[in-house]
Scaffold this motif. Structure first.
Motif, PDB file in Angstrom:
ATOM      1  N   UNK A  98      -7.744 -14.160-153.750  1.00 46.72           N
ATOM      2  CA  UNK A  98      -8.637 -13.297-152.993  1.00 46.72           C
ATOM      3  C   UNK A  98      -8.433 -11.823-153.308  1.00 46.72           C
ATOM      4  N   UNK A  99      -7.236 -11.470-153.802  1.00 44.01           N
ATOM      5  CA  UNK A  99      -6.951 -10.054-154.057  1.00 44.01           C
ATOM      6  C   UNK A  99      -6.816  -9.734-155.547  1.00 44.01           C
ATOM      7  N   UNK A 100      -5.646  -9.930-156.190  1.00 48.28           N
ATOM      8  CA  UNK A 100      -5.546  -9.479-157.582  1.00 48.28           C
ATOM      9  C   UNK A 100      -6.539 -10.131-158.537  1.00 48.28           C
ATOM     10  N   UNK A 101      -6.738 -11.446-158.430  1.00 48.49           N
ATOM     11  CA  UNK A 101      -7.617 -12.108-159.404  1.00 48.49           C
ATOM     12  C   UNK A 101      -9.064 -11.662-159.213  1.00 48.49           C
ATOM     13  N   UNK A 102      -9.553 -11.671-157.975  1.00 44.91           N
ATOM     14  CA  UNK A 102     -10.927 -11.205-157.752  1.00 44.91           C
ATOM     15  C   UNK A 102     -11.039  -9.708-158.018  1.00 44.91           C
ATOM     16  N   UNK A 103      -9.949  -8.971-157.789  1.00 45.76           N
ATOM     17  CA  UNK A 103      -9.952  -7.550-158.131  1.00 45.76           C
ATOM     18  C   UNK A 103     -10.182  -7.348-159.619  1.00 45.76           C
ATOM     19  N   UNK A 104      -9.458  -8.102-160.453  1.00 44.85           N
ATOM     20  CA  UNK A 104      -9.644  -7.989-161.903  1.00 44.85           C
ATOM     21  C   UNK A 104     -11.069  -8.348-162.300  1.00 44.85           C
ATOM     22  N   UNK A 105     -11.643  -9.363-161.642  1.00 48.53           N
ATOM     23  CA  UNK A 105     -13.023  -9.734-161.942  1.00 48.53           C
ATOM     24  C   UNK A 105     -13.964  -8.557-161.678  1.00 48.53           C
ATOM     25  N   UNK A 106     -13.775  -7.886-160.550  1.00 51.64           N
ATOM     26  CA  UNK A 106     -14.650  -6.770-160.187  1.00 51.64           C
ATOM     27  C   UNK A 106     -14.419  -5.551-161.072  1.00 51.64           C
ATOM     28  N   UNK A 107     -13.161  -5.317-161.473  1.00 48.29           N
ATOM     29  CA  UNK A 107     -12.911  -4.237-162.429  1.00 48.29           C
ATOM     30  C   UNK A 107     -13.655  -4.542-163.734  1.00 48.29           C
ATOM     31  N   UNK A 108     -13.697  -5.826-164.097  1.00 53.44           N
ATOM     32  CA  UNK A 108     -14.462  -6.224-165.275  1.00 53.44           C
ATOM     33  C   UNK A 108     -15.948  -5.976-165.106  1.00 53.44           C
ATOM     34  N   UNK A 109     -16.465  -6.225-163.904  1.00 50.54           N
ATOM     35  CA  UNK A 109     -17.889  -5.957-163.636  1.00 50.54           C
ATOM     36  C   UNK A 109     -18.197  -4.474-163.837  1.00 50.54           C
ATOM     37  N   UNK A 110     -17.329  -3.603-163.288  1.00 46.81           N
ATOM     38  CA  UNK A 110     -17.564  -2.160-163.427  1.00 46.81           C
ATOM     39  C   UNK A 110     -17.517  -1.743-164.902  1.00 46.81           C
ATOM     40  N   UNK A 111     -16.534  -2.289-165.631  1.00 47.15           N
ATOM     41  CA  UNK A 111     -16.413  -1.957-167.046  1.00 47.15           C
ATOM     42  C   UNK A 111     -17.620  -2.465-167.824  1.00 47.15           C
ATOM     43  N   UNK A 112     -17.984  -3.709-167.590  1.00 46.94           N
ATOM     44  CA  UNK A 112     -19.081  -4.301-168.343  1.00 46.94           C
ATOM     45  C   UNK A 112     -20.427  -3.688-168.032  1.00 46.94           C
ATOM     46  N   UNK A 113     -20.633  -3.284-166.782  1.00 48.79           N
ATOM     47  CA  UNK A 113     -21.906  -2.657-166.405  1.00 48.79           C
ATOM     48  C   UNK A 113     -22.102  -1.357-167.183  1.00 48.79           C
ATOM     49  N   UNK A 114     -21.075  -0.522-167.223  1.00 48.38           N
ATOM     50  CA  UNK A 114     -21.199   0.749-167.947  1.00 48.38           C
ATOM     51  C   UNK A 114     -21.290   0.521-169.443  1.00 48.38           C
ATOM     52  N   UNK A 115     -20.541  -0.464-169.974  1.00 51.18           N
ATOM     53  CA  UNK A 115     -20.614  -0.731-171.406  1.00 51.18           C
ATOM     54  C   UNK A 115     -21.978  -1.311-171.781  1.00 51.18           C
ATOM     55  N   UNK A 116     -22.548  -2.134-170.885  1.00 47.92           N
ATOM     56  CA  UNK A 116     -23.887  -2.651-171.132  1.00 47.92           C
ATOM     57  C   UNK A 116     -24.924  -1.545-171.142  1.00 47.92           C
ATOM     58  N   UNK A 117     -24.784  -0.566-170.258  1.00 44.27           N
ATOM     59  CA  UNK A 117     -25.696   0.585-170.255  1.00 44.27           C
ATOM     60  C   UNK A 117     -25.527   1.405-171.529  1.00 44.27           C
ATOM     61  N   UNK A 118     -24.282   1.571-171.968  1.00 46.73           N
ATOM     62  CA  UNK A 118     -24.025   2.334-173.196  1.00 46.73           C
ATOM     63  C   UNK A 118     -24.662   1.661-174.402  1.00 46.73           C
ATOM     64  N   UNK A 119     -24.561   0.340-174.455  1.00 47.29           N
ATOM     65  CA  UNK A 119     -25.087  -0.417-175.589  1.00 47.29           C
ATOM     66  C   UNK A 119     -26.573  -0.195-175.771  1.00 47.29           C
ATOM     67  N   UNK A 120     -27.304  -0.022-174.667  1.00 47.63           N
ATOM     68  CA  UNK A 120     -28.754   0.087-174.747  1.00 47.63           C
ATOM     69  C   UNK A 120     -29.243   1.483-174.377  1.00 47.63           C
ATOM     70  N   UNK A 121     -28.366   2.471-174.580  1.00 50.32           N
ATOM     71  CA  UNK A 121     -28.735   3.871-174.398  1.00 50.32           C
ATOM     72  C   UNK A 121     -28.677   4.562-175.752  1.00 50.32           C
TER      73      UNK A 121
END
Length: 228
Positions: free
Chosen positions: A135-158
């Motif tokens: 509920x904490x560290x593992x899901x935390x890492x998942x959400x940190x990945x979401x933040x990273x991937x969202x910005x990288x996905x925006x960069x890819x198509x900018x």
């Protein structure tokens, strides 16, 4: 039997969260072999991260701030960013913004899953403790990945000056969230750790906003509508 149960309990949260974000891709599901490869790549980063963190701990000491933002979040999120950028950013299968979230959560959860397995077999743990980690560290890492991937996905198509800024955000946003997460755990007394609950809810809220926004700008969205 107990060892197998512990192993399953340590692995299951990461697999379940990866499956969740994988199937949130509404318009063009990514090739599973690539997702698995990135998950394994994330797991393989655990050893070099541990070595670097040990060296930094000897150099910087163990103050809560240094540990949270430099030793833990700084090293882990930079290594994930580095792996993600150099393995998948220019890949032809990275063809819609949401792909960044799928690939980043794959790397991040690969790291978190092996970290969880090592924790289960090197510390006296109970299934309740593994549930708390899910509920904490593992899901935390998942959400940190979401933040990273969202910005990288925006960069890819900018294009233009936005690209380096978005690539920088792909590191700094998860770095700040991860550092704050660790700092709360380092500084808040155990009886007050319930404050982590609203913090995690905020992370999940932000993460799901990113998921929906990334899906909403998929170039495959209109194709799916026409096929429907």
């Amino acid at each position: 039997m107990l060892l197998l149960s512990l192993l399953a309990a340590a692995i299951a949260p990461g697999i379940a969260l990866l499956a969740y974000f994988y199937w949130k891709d509404r318009y063009d599901v990514e090739p599973l072999p690539i997702v698995i490869r990135l998950f394994l790549a994330g797991a393989l980063t655990v050893l070099p991260v541990m070595v670097i963190q040990r060296a930094l701990t000897l150099w910087l000491g163990e103050s809560p701030f240094a540990f949270s933002f430099l030793i833990s979040a700084g090293v882990e999120e930079f290594i994930k960013w580095f792996v993600l950028y150099h393995i998948i950013y220019n890949h032809t299968e990275f063809d819609e913004p949401y792909d960044g979230i799928v690939y980043a959560t794959s790397v991040s959860l690969g790291f978190a899953t092996l970290e969880n397995v090592l924790y289960a077999f090197n510390e006296p743990v109970t299934f309740g403790m593994l549930l708390a980690r899910a509920l904490l560290p593992v899901s935390g890492h998942a959400l940190f990945g979401v933040f990273m991937g969202y910005s990288m996905g925006k960069a890819k198509f900018s294009a233009g000056k936005r690209v380096p800024l978005l690539l920088a955000a792909a590191f700094f946003l998860p770095f700040l969230a991860h550092g704050a997460f660790d700092l709360i755990q380092q500084t808040v007394p155990p009886e007050w750790l319930w404050v982590m609950v609203p913090f995690m809810l905020l992370l999940w809220l932000r993460g799901m906003i990113n998921v929906n926004r990334a899906n909403s700008v998929s170039p495959f969205r209109m194709i799916k509508r026409e096929e429907g």
